[in-house]
Design a protein around this motif. Sequence first.
Motif, PDB file in Angstrom:
ATOM      1  N   ARG A  37       0.835  -1.424  -0.103  1.00  0.00           N
ATOM      2  CA  ARG A  37       0.307  -0.011   0.189  1.00  0.00           C
ATOM      3  C   ARG A  37       0.406   1.175   0.268  1.00  0.00           C
ATOM      4  NH1 ARG A  37      -3.920  -0.470   5.192  1.00  0.00           N
ATOM      5  NH2 ARG A  37      -4.798   1.860   4.394  1.00  0.00           N
ATOM      6  N   PHE A  38       1.592   0.920   0.888  1.00  0.00           N
ATOM      7  CA  PHE A  38       2.749   2.467   1.007  1.00  0.00           C
ATOM      8  C   PHE A  38       3.971   2.354   0.338  1.00  0.00           C
ATOM      9  CE2 PHE A  38       0.737   1.048   5.050  1.00  0.00           C
ATOM     10  CZ  PHE A  38       0.000   2.581   5.073  1.00  0.00           C
ATOM     11  N   LEU A  39       5.030   1.569  -0.607  1.00  0.00           N
ATOM     12  CA  LEU A  39       5.842   0.953  -1.658  1.00  0.00           C
ATOM     13  C   LEU A  39       5.439   1.008  -2.927  1.00  0.00           C
ATOM     14  CD1 LEU A  39       7.797  -0.918   0.878  1.00  0.00           C
ATOM     15  CD2 LEU A  39       8.197   1.460   1.158  1.00  0.00           C
ATOM     16  N   GLU A  66      10.973   7.069   1.127  1.00  0.00           N
ATOM     17  CA  GLU A  66      12.118   6.375   2.260  1.00  0.00           C
ATOM     18  C   GLU A  66      12.265   6.320   3.514  1.00  0.00           C
ATOM     19  OE1 GLU A  66      14.363   4.951   0.512  1.00  0.00           O
ATOM     20  OE2 GLU A  66      13.797   5.292  -1.336  1.00  0.00           O
ATOM     21  N   ALA A  67      11.716   7.869   3.849  1.00  0.00           N
ATOM     22  CA  ALA A  67      11.625   7.552   5.487  1.00  0.00           C
ATOM     23  C   ALA A  67      10.105   6.627   6.221  1.00  0.00           C
ATOM     24  CB  ALA A  67      10.731   8.938   6.087  1.00  0.00           C
ATOM     25  N   PHE A  68       9.842   6.348   5.436  1.00  0.00           N
ATOM     26  CA  PHE A  68       8.262   5.098   5.962  1.00  0.00           C
ATOM     27  C   PHE A  68       9.497   3.516   6.021  1.00  0.00           C
ATOM     28  CE2 PHE A  68       6.241   1.414   4.422  1.00  0.00           C
ATOM     29  CZ  PHE A  68       5.051   0.889   5.895  1.00  0.00           C
ATOM     30  N   LYS A  69      10.167   3.720   4.912  1.00  0.00           N
ATOM     31  CA  LYS A  69      11.230   1.919   4.460  1.00  0.00           C
ATOM     32  C   LYS A  69      12.250   2.414   6.312  1.00  0.00           C
ATOM     33  CE  LYS A  69      11.068   1.505   0.035  1.00  0.00           C
ATOM     34  NZ  LYS A  69      12.810   1.656  -1.478  1.00  0.00           N
ATOM     35  N   THR A  70      12.844   3.201   6.229  1.00  0.00           N
ATOM     36  CA  THR A  70      13.391   3.412   7.452  1.00  0.00           C
ATOM     37  C   THR A  70      12.785   3.326   8.713  1.00  0.00           C
ATOM     38  OG1 THR A  70      13.295   6.048   7.945  1.00  0.00           O
ATOM     39  CG2 THR A  70      15.287   5.044   6.920  1.00  0.00           C
ATOM     40  N   CYS A  75      10.712  -0.435  12.944  1.00  0.00           N
ATOM     41  CA  CYS A  75      10.085  -1.341  13.932  1.00  0.00           C
ATOM     42  C   CYS A  75      10.229  -2.403  13.937  1.00  0.00           C
ATOM     43  CB  CYS A  75       8.815  -0.387  13.265  1.00  0.00           C
ATOM     44  SG  CYS A  75       7.246  -1.479  14.233  1.00  0.00           S
ATOM     45  N   GLU A  76      10.266  -2.905  12.679  1.00  0.00           N
ATOM     46  CA  GLU A  76      10.987  -4.586  12.298  1.00  0.00           C
ATOM     47  C   GLU A  76      11.633  -4.899  13.969  1.00  0.00           C
ATOM     48  OE1 GLU A  76       9.174  -6.319  11.718  1.00  0.00           O
ATOM     49  OE2 GLU A  76       7.852  -6.033  10.256  1.00  0.00           O
ATOM     50  N   GLN A  77      12.749  -4.206  13.937  1.00  0.00           N
ATOM     51  CA  GLN A  77      14.422  -4.738  14.580  1.00  0.00           C
ATOM     52  C   GLN A  77      13.924  -4.844  16.529  1.00  0.00           C
ATOM     53  OE1 GLN A  77      17.545  -1.175  13.482  1.00  0.00           O
ATOM     54  NE2 GLN A  77      18.035  -3.027  11.857  1.00  0.00           N
TER      55      GLN A  77
END
Length: 593
Positions: A37-39, A66-70, A75-77
Amino acid sequence: STFRQGLVIGSKPVIYPVLHWLLQRTNELKKRAYLARFLIKLEVPSEFLQDETVADTNKQYEELMEAFKTLHKECEQLKTSGFSTAEIRRDISAMEEEKDQLIKRVERLKKRVETVQNHQRMLKIARQLRVEKEREEFLAQQKQEQKNQLFHAVQRLQRVQNQLKSMRHAAADAKPESLMKRLEEEIKFNSYMVTEKFPKELESKKKELHFLQKVVSEPAMGQSDLLELESKINEINAQINQLIEKKMMRNEPIEGKLSLYRQQASIISRKKEAKAEELQEAKEKLANLEREVSVKTNQTREFDGTEVLKGDEFKRYVSKLRSKSTVFKKKHQIIAEFKAEFGLLQRTEELLKQRHENIQHQLQTIEEKKGISGYSYTQEELERVSALKTEVDEMKGRTLDDMSEMVKKLNSLVSEKKSALAPVIKELRQLRQKCQELTQECDEKKSQYDSCAAGLESNRSKLEQEVRGLREECLQEESRYHYTNCMIKNLEVQLRRATDEMKAYVSSDQQEKRKAIREQYTKNIAEQENLGKKLREKQKAVRESHGPNMKQAKMWRDFEQLMECKKQCFLKQQSQTPMGQVIQEGGEDRLVL
């Protein structure tokens, strides 16, 4: 086409693998759907990107992506790191409480210190003491680091000394020819490693890195992209198989010889690479062992203060150890033989005891059947009595007459029992023969049964396979039947629609003709053509007026800036004292001082 037909029909062999794949990767697919949805990047045409506002919004959109990716990676980490928000909040609250307590304690201590005389001087001395303690810790740490460096330097020196000794020993014992040969071998090996092996490994690593960078730079792939790639791979594999079959059909002798030579060359190159790797590993092991030897020698010197044996002393010590080891091996082998013999004798003793117990049990049952139970017991009693008799004779020293009488009595009893048991023993022999015959017959019947059972089992497995195959065929035929029925129904519907269309098209009534699909499609086509013409004309007008409009917009922006500048000048003029007079003539402004 078969896959789509299977989905339409609801075929189990098509739907079940898809459901299996989906249910196995539920979490992964949920994550991919959320990220999609975002990428998934929206492709904006280059014509629209010429506008500054559209270009700025597109750039902002990419930066936000790019900010969403980081943020998603962080968040996953954090999710995988094991920390929870509740624990962090508890830690923060506990730290804040500790901070408040420390502030209160500091305030109380300040109040106490203020009452003491020369408290400023004492605080200064305490501060200096803390600084000196920190400096002392730093110096201790630095001293420890220097000790470690000295230890490493000593080890390095010892290693170099050992290498120097080994080199001197090798130079003293060796000849110039052997040294030259060894140096040539080392040069060949190093040249092979530098010119052939390392470049290949570097090239393979570069290719792998390039491939990984390419994979990372590409956007996320969907199921359709994967299916296209799989279809391309299958087509390429099919082409490769066809080319291999064509090559095998040609079967040219020259190519066959060349292939043999190529195979031999590839085998030799692989062997060469394997030997080079083995040599490299051996060198590394040798270096590690030398390091370990140096460490062990240092440890022995520190513990015992004795030197390690070298040269002839070490050879003599090794020869002594070898002689002792040979003696030890011989003794150990003799002990092992004795242990094996003891175990064998122990096992034979256990078997004989078991056999004796079984024979005694069989004998008792036979005696009970024949009605002469107690014979073996009486025999044992006789043996026990004889043993007691010998003991009593030894202990009390009975006379020989009494012993002879007792022996006569016992012999007479034994002869009577033997005469009574003679027919029973004959019957027992006959029964043993019958038992042997019956066991042989039982073994034969058992082997026949096993062979028959194995044949029946094989027939049963064959029949089960046939039944399974027939069931699969039945399911396939059933699915084909349902598919044909669906196709027939679709064709009937299409035929009905075609007949209705022909009736409406042939009939003279204008209302029915208007209801025809052909008329509706022609009408829609005409409308779409008119709409397309209008849009093309509009596009042409936009393209023609794009340059003048942009120029006009630029002129308006410049005019706006000019008016703003005039406004600022006017405001400044009003705020300051009048220095002159402004005269407007012919659309021009002049300032007269």
